[in-house]
Write an enzyme that holds these catalytic residues in place. Structure first.
Site, PDB file in Angstrom:
ATOM      1  N   GLY A 224       0.737  -1.306   0.264  1.00 25.75           N
ATOM      2  CA  GLY A 224       0.096   0.116   0.120  1.00 25.75           C
ATOM      3  C   GLY A 224       0.792   1.103  -0.105  1.00 25.75           C
TER       4      GLY A 224
ATOM      5  CB  SER B  75      -8.164   2.157   3.388  1.00 33.76           C
ATOM      6  OG  SER B  75      -7.449   1.445   2.315  1.00 33.76           O
ATOM      7  CG  ASP B  76      -1.953   4.014   1.654  1.00 32.18           C
ATOM      8  OD1 ASP B  76      -1.786   3.612   0.640  1.00 32.18           O
ATOM      9  OD2 ASP B  76      -1.397   5.158   2.168  1.00 32.18           O
ATOM     10  CE  LYS B  77      -5.414  10.123  -1.857  1.00 36.60           C
ATOM     11  NZ  LYS B  77      -4.860   9.805  -3.205  1.00 36.60           N
TER      12      LYS B  77
ATOM     13  CB  THR C  54      -4.755   0.996  -0.702  1.00 31.17           C
ATOM     14  OG1 THR C  54      -3.445   0.963  -0.646  1.00 31.17           O
ATOM     15  CG2 THR C  54      -5.686  -0.247  -0.222  1.00 31.17           C
TER      16      THR C  54
END
Length: 588
Positions: free
Chosen positions: A191, A346-348, A351
């Site tokens: 990610g 969440s990581d952007k 991902t």
């Protein structure tokens, strides 16, 4: 096959590898390979028999017929099937057509909603399968002392693989040799949105942190390397993750739990009332056929035959609305589950997004000074507002072109068939237009770049922006670089020194070798630099306004900082550019 409990516990542990710390000579002996000539044909055949194909084992698939049957036989559907059967029994006992019609309606409701749900889920399944293609079809391998393209699926531990910018890593590899600018994009694995530097030396005890390993499924945006395969297929780090994902138990969604609980209550009430009246009527001397039909009527009357249709239609409509917003719904129940979610962490980049960037806005010193100008993108609906004829804009475009190592994949410039072979017309490759039109999920049509860029996302965005205005390859051909300082996370800038085309020899063309252009060009060199705005502005005391270089005052610096903050506040990644001539008398 899903992993066992012990295997599942092992998979959840941190990755344990020693190959990154192993002496290269000992590894060469252990793998039975030769770093200069590769494996022999016989060794490859033996290892393929031992290790199998280099691919991830797909999850067990349910046959399409079984999937359809399952859509028709969930608990609520079975209740409706039962209600329909009871209606036909009542029709057989008493001959009342109302029971026949009701039975047909119940059967139709189950079939219609089952088909509806089945088709919706199949569409999503087909699209999800297209995301699983993480293995390149061909890879450059050294075997029997010869280098050639081989199917990536046929790689074995010990194979010597050559990887270049734009390639996917076909297996877990230990780096033997690499260029100074080698980076690997690990977004699909970890990610991380920034490409990670790679070198041949071990730099960390943790295999995921060390810089001398490359992992299956990741991509090389920049540089090249030679490596030895240490793991393939399910034995790779990506394979471990895939196994763990396959072993995840499927729990019931909130809406499934609620409907099942509701059906249990309704079923209990219906059966209780039906049997109660059956007993009461039997005691009262009602004829048994009339009594049985009456019981069936009570049970069927308590079945909410419209519920399954209502739920399916509502979820489908919501799924279609989400699809128009470019959101893929894997199954209908997931819609309600998402509605019950209050927070997603969440990581952007890489991902939730595709790690593909586009130039949305630019700033340059035009006739009225520095201002933000829109570019043609989904970010700004109004279209481009910059002046392509302005000298300051041309300088910005030139810097973005030359201080940049991204290129367009030559294969993407020509049409290919489903097998990946070039389409020929009169013996010639059929070229692909730079732009193509694509219909989005909401029915709108957008223009996008058809050629595939190779390199990191930021630099790829720059050449996609510049190329329609000024041919990137032609500009680079007549201004080759003499020195390059690659970007790194410590300096946060990248520097290129190029010849100035204005001083090129009169015989110079785009096909002239770079060495010849450099040797014959006796004029000044140009330094082009790009990087984090704070690093670039700190090194500048002049600025270009409408093509003229003027002194930068403190007020000018504050205005440029304000424009930078304005771009950043809109969620844009901001890069600054600068250039300076190098007098050959001062810098020979």
């Amino acid at each position: 096959m899903a992993p066992s409990k012990k295997q599942d516990d092992d998979l959840k542990k941190n990755v344990e590898m020693t190959e990154h710390k192993e002496d290269l000579g000992e590894m060469e002996k252990r793998l039975g390979t030769n770093y200069e000539t590769g494996l022999t044909t016989k060794q490859v055949a033996d290892l393929q028999a031992k290790w199998g194909e280099n691919k991830l084992t797909p999850p067990p698939e349910t046959h399409i017929c079984i999937k359809f049957i399952l859509e028709l036989t969930d608990f609520f559907s079975l209740l409706l099937w039962g209600g329909g059967v009871l209606c036909f029994v009542g029709y057989g006992l008493e001959g009342a057509k109302d029971n026949l019609y009701l039975g047909i309606v119940l059967f139709f409701v189950v079939l219609a909603t089952g088909i509806f749900s089945f088709v919706q889920n199949q569409k999503s399944d087909s699209l999800m399968k297209s995301f699983a293609n993480m293995l390149p079809p061909k890879v450059l391998v050294m075997r029997d002392g010869k280098t050639g393209n081989e199917d990536a699926i046929k790689l074995v531990p010990g194979d010597i693989v050559l990887v270049n910018a734009g390639d996917l890593i076909p297996a877990d590899m230990r780096i033997l040799e690499c260029s100074d600018n080698l980076t690997v994009d690990q977004a699909s694995l970890t990610g991380e949105n920034e490409a990670q530097k790679r070198r041949k030396e071990c730099t960390h005890d943790d295999p995921l942190e060390t810089q001398n390993l490359c992992f299956f499924g990741t991509q090389v945006p920049e540089g090249s390397c030679k490596g030895v395969v240490i793991s393939i297929g399910d034995h790779t780090v990506m394979g471990r993750i895939a196994k763990l994902a396959m072993g995840t138990d499927k729990g019931q969604t909130p809406i499934n739990k609620e409907i099942e609980n509701f059906i249990h209550i309704i079923s209990a009430i219906a059966i209780f009332l039906g049997i109660s009246f059956l007993i009461i009527n039997a005691v009262g001397g009602v004829p048994w056929i009339t009594n049985l039909v009456f019981m069936i009527g009570i049970i069927v009357a308590n079945v909410p035959e419209g519920l399954i249709t209502t739920v399916t239609v509502c979820l489908t409509l919501t799924a279609n609305r989400m699809h128009s917003k470019m959101v893929l719904v894997k199954n209908l129940e997931g819609v309600e589950t998402l509605g019950s979610t209050s927070c997603i962490c969440s990581d952007k980049t890489g991902t939730l997004t595709q790690n593909i960037m586009t130039v949305a806005q630019i700033v340059y010193g035009g006739k009225n000074g520095f201002s933000i100008e829109d570019c043609e993108s989904s970010f700004s609906k109004a279209g481009a507002t910059y002046d392509v004829e302005n000298a300051s804009f041309k300088a910005l475009a030139r810097c973005a072109t030359l201080c940049n190592v991204s290129v367009f994949d030559e294969n993407s410039k020509f049409e290919t068939d489903n097998a990946g072979e070039f389409v020929l017309k009169n013996g010639e490759k059929v070229p692909v237009d730079f732009f193509r039109m694509r219909e989005q999920g909401d029915g709108s049509v957008i223009r996008e770049v058809a050629w595939k860029p190779v390199g990191n996302a930021s630099e790829a965005a720059m050449i996609k922006f510049v190329h329609p205005i000024s041919n990137v390859e032609a500009a680079r051909a007549v201004a080759p670089p003499e020195a390059v300082i690659p970007f790194n996370s410590k300096n946060k800038y990248q520097v290129h020194v190029h010849v100035d085309p204005a001083y090129n020899d009169a015989s110079t063309t785009a096909s002239t070798p770079p060495e010849e252009i450099i040797a014959k060009n006796k004029g000044n060199r140009m330094v082009y630099m790009k990087g984090a705005p704070e690093r670039i502005l700190a090194r500048c005391d002049k600025m270009m306004v409408d093509g003229k270089v003027v002194k930068m005052t403190a007020e000018d610096s504050k205005k440029i900082d304000a424009l930078n903050m304005s771009l950043a506040e809109n969620g844009l990644r901001v890069l600054a550019f600068c250039q300076a001539p190098l007098d050959t008398r001062k810098f020979p």
